[in-house]
Every structure is written in structure tokens, then in C-alpha cells.
Design an enzyme around this catalytic site. Structure first.
Site, mmCIF file in Angstrom:
data_model
loop_
_atom_site.group_PDB
_atom_site.id
_atom_site.type_symbol
_atom_site.label_atom_id
_atom_site.label_comp_id
_atom_site.label_asym_id
_atom_site.label_seq_id
_atom_site.Cartn_x
_atom_site.Cartn_y
_atom_site.Cartn_z
ATOM 1 N N ASP A 84 -65.394 51.021 -54.055
ATOM 2 C CA ASP A 84 -65.917 52.284 -54.581
ATOM 3 C C ASP A 84 -66.549 52.054 -55.952
ATOM 4 O OD1 ASP A 84 -66.412 54.967 -54.819
ATOM 5 O OD2 ASP A 84 -64.390 55.487 -55.458
ATOM 6 N N LYS A 113 -57.772 41.133 -56.015
ATOM 7 C CA LYS A 113 -57.015 41.041 -57.271
ATOM 8 C C LYS A 113 -55.644 40.474 -56.915
ATOM 9 C CE LYS A 113 -56.509 41.953 -61.687
ATOM 10 N NZ LYS A 113 -57.308 41.350 -62.758
ATOM 11 N N TYR A 166 -56.808 54.629 -51.585
ATOM 12 C CA TYR A 166 -57.321 55.915 -51.140
ATOM 13 C C TYR A 166 -56.344 56.623 -50.205
ATOM 14 C CZ TYR A 166 -61.584 55.954 -53.657
ATOM 15 O OH TYR A 166 -62.478 56.023 -54.679
ATOM 16 N N ASP A 202 -62.388 41.776 -61.421
ATOM 17 C CA ASP A 202 -62.910 41.971 -62.778
ATOM 18 C C ASP A 202 -63.989 40.942 -63.101
ATOM 19 O OD1 ASP A 202 -60.517 40.602 -62.339
ATOM 20 O OD2 ASP A 202 -59.939 40.603 -64.437
#
Ligand code: NAD
Length: 342
Positions: free
Chosen positions: A237, A179, A127, A213
């Protein structure tokens, strides 16, 4: 009921359905004797129309004074070079933690008895939007690039916030979502700090880890395994909309943006221009946000009363707003909810 209004708080009625759902929410807050002394301020299109600025200095000053705001959704002005109001508020007040509780209110559905909380880092990650183009041949926009950053200090602070939240609310487990298998530095640093903080809470709060994921898939297959999830900005988000979807969509999703000096409470949904002014909006997401605000100032007694009212009215489908399968308008629903307050 008249009650002492001893806690100054900024109230932003917002745009679109904002004023309608804010009226409903303040009516319910008044009915239980909530202690907020409102300082009403403008933001969004209402502020552009009145002052030419979507986030006028008076609104910022008010939040600085009160340290507390209840904000209805704002319509983002298109064009005109306006910066996102929500991002500006987060940066102005260092609102580093975005808190999204997800609970089932309408019983018996596919995802019954969900009760989890997602904590999203609110200031860093992708962001930061450090984007640029690289020309390729004749195309000046041949390649688009974007960079993000996570600082060690912020990773530590957000994971600590999640563990402290777990301790305070009697929650058993925090899941670090990352991740780090691919973004080894950017989210690896988050995981590294997360593990460090988790050690300090050993024996009090359990900690596990999930790749983002896999987490998304498991949230759909078996969301009950989650208690508190903490993650970086962009993953948070996306996952927080997924978790809202588990329990009936955005109409039931509250959120809080919390910093050291201020906290802003809001519905997760937008200003719904398609139904604005038609008495169709569901005020529950904003009401649940107001409930989080009551808990933030230590008035769990009042939030519990409102929550019992919601749980009782929600079992009567005919009383609900249309997005929840009912036939009531915003005002009729609010009146029904008031009747169900004990
Ligand atoms: P939206 O959330 O406003 O609407 C999406 C759909 O959900 C619409 O069909 C709408 O009618 C419905 N909906 C939303 N809230 C509802 C409620 N309380 N009761 C019943 N139905 C409801 O999303 P959008 O249309 O993409 O955005 C509209 C505007 O809101 C845009 O300007 C956007 O930038 C802004 N927005 C603001 C915020 C915020 O201030 N926090 C968040 C998201 C979007």
C-alpha cells in the site's frame, strides 16, 4: 467506429469526478472499438443516495456475472458504520492480487524511463485490522493493539502470481520485499514461501530480496533497478503510492485487483471532491486501468493503440489537464486524445 460488444463487463461510474472521467474513458474505448458490453451499476455515495447501501446486491451480482469491472473512485461514506467498499469487494471476490504498474509517460523529468510493476497482497497482513484497546489506569484506550496474519498458502499464491506475471510480460526480475529481520514470523513466512517459489523459476526469472525500508530509499535513489516487486499488504500500500509519485502522482496511476473469479480495474486516486463537476479531472489513470482490462481480456492490440495516443498527446503540454501542467479541461483533453489515436 462500431464494434461488436461481446464481453460483458460491469461499469461503476462512482462519485465526485468519477462520472466525468468514466465518460472520457468510455469515449476513448468506443473510439478504438473496445469489445465491452457495459452493465452500469452503482456503488459509493451514488448508491447510498439511491438505495441506502454503498455496495448494493445488484452491483455484487453484476460483478459475479461478468467477472470483470471498471470502477471509478468512490467516496467513502463517513460514519454510519459502513464497511470500506474496496475492502468488501476484495473479500467478496477474493481479489488477492493488487497490480500497480508504474511507467513514465511525461518524458524528461527527474524519473525518466521508469517501468516497474508492484504486486501487493490484497487480503491479509495488517489489513486484517484485528485491533483492540487495553485500559491503562483510568484510560480505557491506554494501549492500542493491532495484529495481522499471513498464511503460507496466500504468500505462495501472491509470489507465484508475480512470477507468472513476469513470465507472461517478458520481465526479468522479481524482488521479494519484506521485513523479516524484525517481523520474523509475519513477513518471515512470506520470505520463506517467496524463496521456495523463486526456485521453480530459476533460469527464467531472476529473484532478489530487499528489506522494505531499504527498498523505499532505493526506489527514490535508483528506481531503475526494479522490475517486478512483490510484497505484503501494508508495505505494498505504502510503496505503491511512492512509485506513483515517481511518475507524476496519482493522476497517472492505474491499478487492478485480481482474483480467481473476478478482476476489478480502477484508478488509484480518490473521487477528488474539490474538483468534481468542474471539468478539471485528468482521466488518464482510469484510462490506463481500462488498458489493463483490455490486456486482461487479450486485446493488447487496442491497449497499444490507446497507449500510443497517450504518448503522442502527452508531448504537447498545452493539451494536457492542469494537474499535468496544461490548460485543458477533461472534455477538451479527451477530444485531443481522440485525435491522436491512430
Ligand atoms: P483524492 O485522490 O480524491 O484527491 C487528492 C488530490 O488529488 C485532490 O487535490 C484532487 O483534486 C487531486 N486529484 C485526484 N485525482 C485527480 C485527477 N484524476 N485529476 C486531477 N486531480 C486529481 O484523495 P482524497 O481527497 O483523500 O479522497 C477523496 C475521497 O475519495 C474520499 O472519500 C476517499 O475515501 C475516497 N478514495 C477512494 C478511492 C477509491 O475508490 N479507489 C481511493 C482513494 C480515496
Amino acid at each position: 467506429m462500431s464494434a461488436e460488444k461481446t464481453i460483458p463487463a460491469t461499469l461503476i461510474p462512482g462519485d465526485g469526478i468519477g462520472p466525468e472521467i468514466m465518460d472520457a474513458v468510455t469515449e476513448i474505448l468506443d473510439a478504438v472499438g473496445a469489445p465491452f458490453a457495459w452493465d452500469k451499476q452503482l456503488a459509493g455515495m451514488a448508491a447510498v443516495d439511491a438505495t441506502g447501501n454503498p455496495l448494493p446486491p445488484q452491483t455484487i451480482d453484476s460483478i459475479r456475472r461478468t467477472g470483470l469491472a471498471l470502477k471509478s473512485p468512490l467516496t467513502t461514506p463517513v460514519g454510519g458504520g459502513f464497511k470500506s467498499i474496496n475492502v468488501t469487494l476484495r473479500q467478496e471476490f477474493g481479489l488477492y492480487a493488487n497490480l500497480r504498474p508504474t511507467r513514465t509517460f511525461v518524458p524528461g523529468g527527474r524519473f525518466d524511463k521508469i517501468d516497474l510493476v508492484l504486486v501487493r497482497e490484497n487480503l491479509e497482513g495488517y489489513y486484517a485490522a484485528m485491533e483492540s484497546y487495553i485500559p491503562v489506569g483510568d484510560d480505557p484506550h491506554g494501549i492500542a493493539t493491532g495484529a495481522g496474519y499471513n498464511s503460507r498458502a496466500e504468500c505462495n499464491r501472491i509470489v507465484r502470481f508475480a512470477f507468472e506475471y513476469a513470465v507472461k510480460h517478458g520481465r526479468k526480475k522479481v524482488t521479494l520485499v519484506h521485513k523479516a529481520n524484525i517481523l520474523k514470523l509475519l513477513t518471515g513466512l512470506f520470505l520463506e514461501e517467496g524463496r521456495k517459489v523463486a526456485k521453480e523459476y530459476e533460469g527464467r526469472v531472476e529473484c532478489n530480496e530487499r528489506i522494505v525500508d531499504a527498498c523505499a530509499m532505493q526506489l527514490v535513489i535508483d528506481p531503475w533497478q526494479y522490475d517486478v516487486i512483490v510484497t505484503t499488504n501494508l508495505f505494498g500500500d505504502i510503496l505503491s503510492d511512492l512509485t506513483a509519485g515517481l511518475v507524476g502522482g496519482l493522476g497517472m496511476a492505474p491499478g487492478a485487483n485480481i482474483g480467481e473469479k473476478a478482476a476489478v480495474f480502477e484508478a488509484v486516486h480518490g473521487s477528488a471532491p474539490d474538483i468534481a463537476g468542474k471539468d478539471l479531472a485528468n482521466p488518464l489513470a482510469l484510462l490506463l486501468a481500462a488498458n489493463m482490462m483490455l490486456e486482461h481480456v487479450g486485446r493488447d492490440d487496442l491497449s497499444t493503440r490507446i497507449e500510443s495516443g497517450i504518448r503522442s498527446v502527452i508531448t504537447k503540454p498545452e493539451l494536457l489537464t492542469r494537474d499535468l501542467g496544461g490548460k485543458s479541461g477533461t472534455r477538451e483533453f479527451t477530444a485531443a486524445l481522440k485525435q491522436h489515436l491512430v
